[in-house]
Design an enzyme around this catalytic site. Structure first.
Site, PDB file in Angstrom:
ATOM      1  N   CYS A 165     -71.437  21.820  19.707  1.00  6.11           N
ATOM      2  CA  CYS A 165     -71.372  21.612  21.157  1.00  6.11           C
ATOM      3  C   CYS A 165     -71.777  20.164  21.417  1.00  6.11           C
ATOM      4  O   CYS A 165     -71.796  19.360  20.487  1.00  6.11           O
ATOM      5  CB  CYS A 165     -72.210  22.640  21.925  1.00  6.11           C
ATOM      6  SG  CYS A 165     -73.985  22.602  21.651  1.00  6.11           S
ATOM      7  N   GLY A 166     -72.066  19.805  22.669  1.00 13.14           N
ATOM      8  CA  GLY A 166     -72.393  18.412  22.949  1.00 13.14           C
ATOM      9  C   GLY A 166     -73.624  17.961  22.187  1.00 13.14           C
ATOM     10  O   GLY A 166     -73.639  16.907  21.556  1.00 13.14           O
ATOM     11  N   THR A 167     -74.665  18.771  22.253  1.00 10.00           N
ATOM     12  CA  THR A 167     -75.933  18.435  21.591  1.00 10.00           C
ATOM     13  C   THR A 167     -76.185  19.261  20.337  1.00 10.00           C
ATOM     14  O   THR A 167     -77.062  18.900  19.534  1.00 10.00           O
ATOM     15  CB  THR A 167     -77.103  18.710  22.546  1.00 10.00           C
ATOM     16  OG1 THR A 167     -77.067  20.111  22.900  1.00 10.00           O
ATOM     17  CG2 THR A 167     -77.007  17.873  23.809  1.00 10.00           C
ATOM     18  N   ASP A 217     -67.623  24.381  21.774  1.00 10.29           N
ATOM     19  CA  ASP A 217     -67.284  24.378  23.197  1.00 10.29           C
ATOM     20  C   ASP A 217     -66.519  23.083  23.504  1.00 10.29           C
ATOM     21  O   ASP A 217     -66.152  22.329  22.586  1.00 10.29           O
ATOM     22  CB  ASP A 217     -68.529  24.587  24.076  1.00 10.29           C
ATOM     23  CG  ASP A 217     -69.455  23.370  24.121  1.00 10.29           C
ATOM     24  OD1 ASP A 217     -69.191  22.374  23.402  1.00 10.29           O
ATOM     25  OD2 ASP A 217     -70.441  23.415  24.866  1.00 10.29           O
ATOM     26  N   HIS A 218     -66.303  22.823  24.815  1.00  7.27           N
ATOM     27  CA  HIS A 218     -65.533  21.634  25.201  1.00  7.27           C
ATOM     28  C   HIS A 218     -66.247  20.344  24.803  1.00  7.27           C
ATOM     29  O   HIS A 218     -65.613  19.304  24.677  1.00  7.27           O
ATOM     30  CB  HIS A 218     -65.286  21.660  26.718  1.00  7.27           C
ATOM     31  CG  HIS A 218     -66.566  21.755  27.503  1.00  7.27           C
ATOM     32  ND1 HIS A 218     -67.292  22.926  27.574  1.00  7.27           N
ATOM     33  CD2 HIS A 218     -67.274  20.831  28.211  1.00  7.27           C
ATOM     34  CE1 HIS A 218     -68.385  22.725  28.314  1.00  7.27           C
ATOM     35  NE2 HIS A 218     -68.393  21.458  28.705  1.00  7.27           N
ATOM     36  N   ILE A 224     -77.666  21.981  20.634  1.00  4.94           N
ATOM     37  CA  ILE A 224     -78.877  22.749  20.997  1.00  4.94           C
ATOM     38  C   ILE A 224     -78.516  24.140  21.524  1.00  4.94           C
ATOM     39  O   ILE A 224     -79.061  25.155  21.071  1.00  4.94           O
ATOM     40  CB  ILE A 224     -79.719  21.977  22.035  1.00  4.94           C
ATOM     41  CG1 ILE A 224     -80.230  20.667  21.430  1.00  4.94           C
ATOM     42  CG2 ILE A 224     -80.891  22.839  22.513  1.00  4.94           C
ATOM     43  CD1 ILE A 224     -80.866  19.719  22.443  1.00  4.94           C
ATOM     44  N   GLY A 225     -77.600  24.189  22.496  1.00  5.00           N
ATOM     45  CA  GLY A 225     -77.233  25.489  23.055  1.00  5.00           C
ATOM     46  C   GLY A 225     -76.666  26.411  21.993  1.00  5.00           C
ATOM     47  O   GLY A 225     -77.017  27.609  21.928  1.00  5.00           O
ATOM     48  N   MET A 226     -75.823  25.875  21.151  1.00  3.81           N
ATOM     49  CA  MET A 226     -75.237  26.683  20.070  1.00  3.81           C
ATOM     50  C   MET A 226     -76.319  27.216  19.139  1.00  3.81           C
ATOM     51  O   MET A 226     -76.287  28.384  18.740  1.00  3.81           O
ATOM     52  CB  MET A 226     -74.244  25.846  19.258  1.00  3.81           C
ATOM     53  CG  MET A 226     -72.918  25.591  19.949  1.00  3.81           C
ATOM     54  SD  MET A 226     -71.962  27.131  20.127  1.00  3.81           S
ATOM     55  CE  MET A 226     -70.322  26.438  20.396  1.00  3.81           C
ATOM     56  N   ARG A 276     -91.989  30.874  -2.919  1.00  6.86           N
ATOM     57  CA  ARG A 276     -92.557  30.543  -1.614  1.00  6.86           C
ATOM     58  C   ARG A 276     -91.491  30.514  -0.514  1.00  6.86           C
ATOM     59  O   ARG A 276     -91.729  30.974   0.596  1.00  6.86           O
ATOM     60  CB  ARG A 276     -93.361  29.239  -1.669  1.00  6.86           C
ATOM     61  CG  ARG A 276     -92.570  27.966  -1.875  1.00  6.86           C
ATOM     62  CD  ARG A 276     -93.537  26.768  -1.941  1.00  6.86           C
ATOM     63  NE  ARG A 276     -92.857  25.496  -1.858  1.00  6.86           N
ATOM     64  CZ  ARG A 276     -92.195  24.929  -2.880  1.00  6.86           C
ATOM     65  NH1 ARG A 276     -92.111  25.549  -4.046  1.00  6.86           N
ATOM     66  NH2 ARG A 276     -91.619  23.751  -2.721  1.00  6.86           N
ATOM     67  N   HIS A 277     -90.299  30.031  -0.869  1.00  8.67           N
ATOM     68  CA  HIS A 277     -89.244  29.978   0.148  1.00  8.67           C
ATOM     69  C   HIS A 277     -88.659  31.360   0.410  1.00  8.67           C
ATOM     70  O   HIS A 277     -88.355  31.702   1.557  1.00  8.67           O
ATOM     71  CB  HIS A 277     -88.150  28.984  -0.269  1.00  8.67           C
ATOM     72  CG  HIS A 277     -88.633  27.568  -0.293  1.00  8.67           C
ATOM     73  ND1 HIS A 277     -89.342  27.007   0.752  1.00  8.67           N
ATOM     74  CD2 HIS A 277     -88.540  26.598  -1.238  1.00  8.67           C
ATOM     75  CE1 HIS A 277     -89.663  25.765   0.453  1.00  8.67           C
ATOM     76  NE2 HIS A 277     -89.193  25.488  -0.758  1.00  8.67           N
ATOM     77  N   HIS A 322     -84.690  25.312   1.596  1.00  7.19           N
ATOM     78  CA  HIS A 322     -85.927  25.948   2.060  1.00  7.19           C
ATOM     79  C   HIS A 322     -85.679  27.161   2.952  1.00  7.19           C
ATOM     80  O   HIS A 322     -86.444  28.122   2.889  1.00  7.19           O
ATOM     81  CB  HIS A 322     -86.774  24.951   2.854  1.00  7.19           C
ATOM     82  CG  HIS A 322     -87.306  23.824   2.028  1.00  7.19           C
ATOM     83  ND1 HIS A 322     -88.444  23.129   2.362  1.00  7.19           N
ATOM     84  CD2 HIS A 322     -86.858  23.257   0.875  1.00  7.19           C
ATOM     85  CE1 HIS A 322     -88.685  22.185   1.459  1.00  7.19           C
ATOM     86  NE2 HIS A 322     -87.719  22.232   0.548  1.00  7.19           N
TER      87      HIS A 322
HETATM   88  C1  RB5 Z   1     -71.802  21.080  27.828  1.00 12.44           C
HETATM   89  O1  RB5 Z   1     -71.766  20.154  28.857  1.00 12.44           O
HETATM   90  C2  RB5 Z   1     -73.107  20.993  27.069  1.00 12.44           C
HETATM   91  O2  RB5 Z   1     -74.146  21.477  27.855  1.00 12.44           O
HETATM   92  C3  RB5 Z   1     -73.028  21.776  25.776  1.00 12.44           C
HETATM   93  O3  RB5 Z   1     -71.990  21.271  25.007  1.00 12.44           O
HETATM   94  C4  RB5 Z   1     -74.257  21.728  24.893  1.00 12.44           C
HETATM   95  O4  RB5 Z   1     -74.685  20.426  24.702  1.00 12.44           O
HETATM   96  C5  RB5 Z   1     -75.347  22.624  25.285  1.00 12.44           C
HETATM   97  O5  RB5 Z   1     -76.384  22.747  24.614  1.00 12.44           O
END
Ligand code: RB5
Length: 152
Positions: A65-67, A8-9, A69-71, A133-134, A98
């Site tokens: 993405c930024g973190t 993403d951006h 996490i969302g991806m 196991r894995h 694993h």
């Molecule tokens: C975008 O601002 C940010 O929320 C996205 O890149 C990501 O970090 C979401 O998990």
């Protein structure tokens, strides 16, 4: 290998740095975007990358993405995808050995490009361990996926 990559951006700058690295390692790269600062929604880029992997049209996927996490949350909703959010080299190796992860998520706002490149290199080159196991644990993940696929 054929690697699908999307961002993403908040992640496209790191994505654009990872593409030439993977090409220099001999991989074919399919870049689904995005490629600018305009705000977009990360699930819209997780889906095409994971579709390619789930359908066997790409061997692995990378999402930024930024973190990360969302991806990673979006990717793990897709049957057949095992995505790990990784920000250290130990986990990059361990999640291949694993968990047999087929998608890697990274956060551009969390780590620098040097560490990201090391993580990608290790994640791409590390094979699944194939120990009983894995294999058994990954099969249990697949059973969970099948169970909930039949409960809309
Ligand atoms: C975008 O601002 C940010 O929320 C996205 O890149 C990501 O970090 C979401 O998990």
């Amino acid at each position: 290998m054929k690697i699908a990559i999307g961002a993403d951006h908040g992640g496209y700058r790191l994505k654009d740095e990872l593409v030439p690295l993977m090409q220099s390692l001999g991989h074919e790269v399919v870049d689904v975007g995005c490629s600018c600062d305009q705000s977009v929604d990360y699930p819209d880029y997780a889906l095409p990358v994971c579709d390619l992997v789930a359908q066997g049209k790409a061997d692995r996927g990378i999402l930024v993405c930024g973190t990360g996490i969302g991806m990673s949350i979006a990717a793990n909703k897709i049957p057949g995808i095992r995505c790990a959010l990784v920000h250290d080299t130990f986990s990059a190796k361990a999640t291949r050995e694993h968990n047999d992860t087929n998608v890697l998520a990274l956060g551009e706002r969390v780590i620098g490009p040097g560490l990201a490149q090391d993580i990608v290199r290790i994640w791409l080159e590390t094979p699944f361990s194939h120990t009983d196991r894995h294999v058994g644990r990954v099969n249990k993940i697949k059973e969970i996926e099948s169970k909930y696929a039949s409960h809309p």
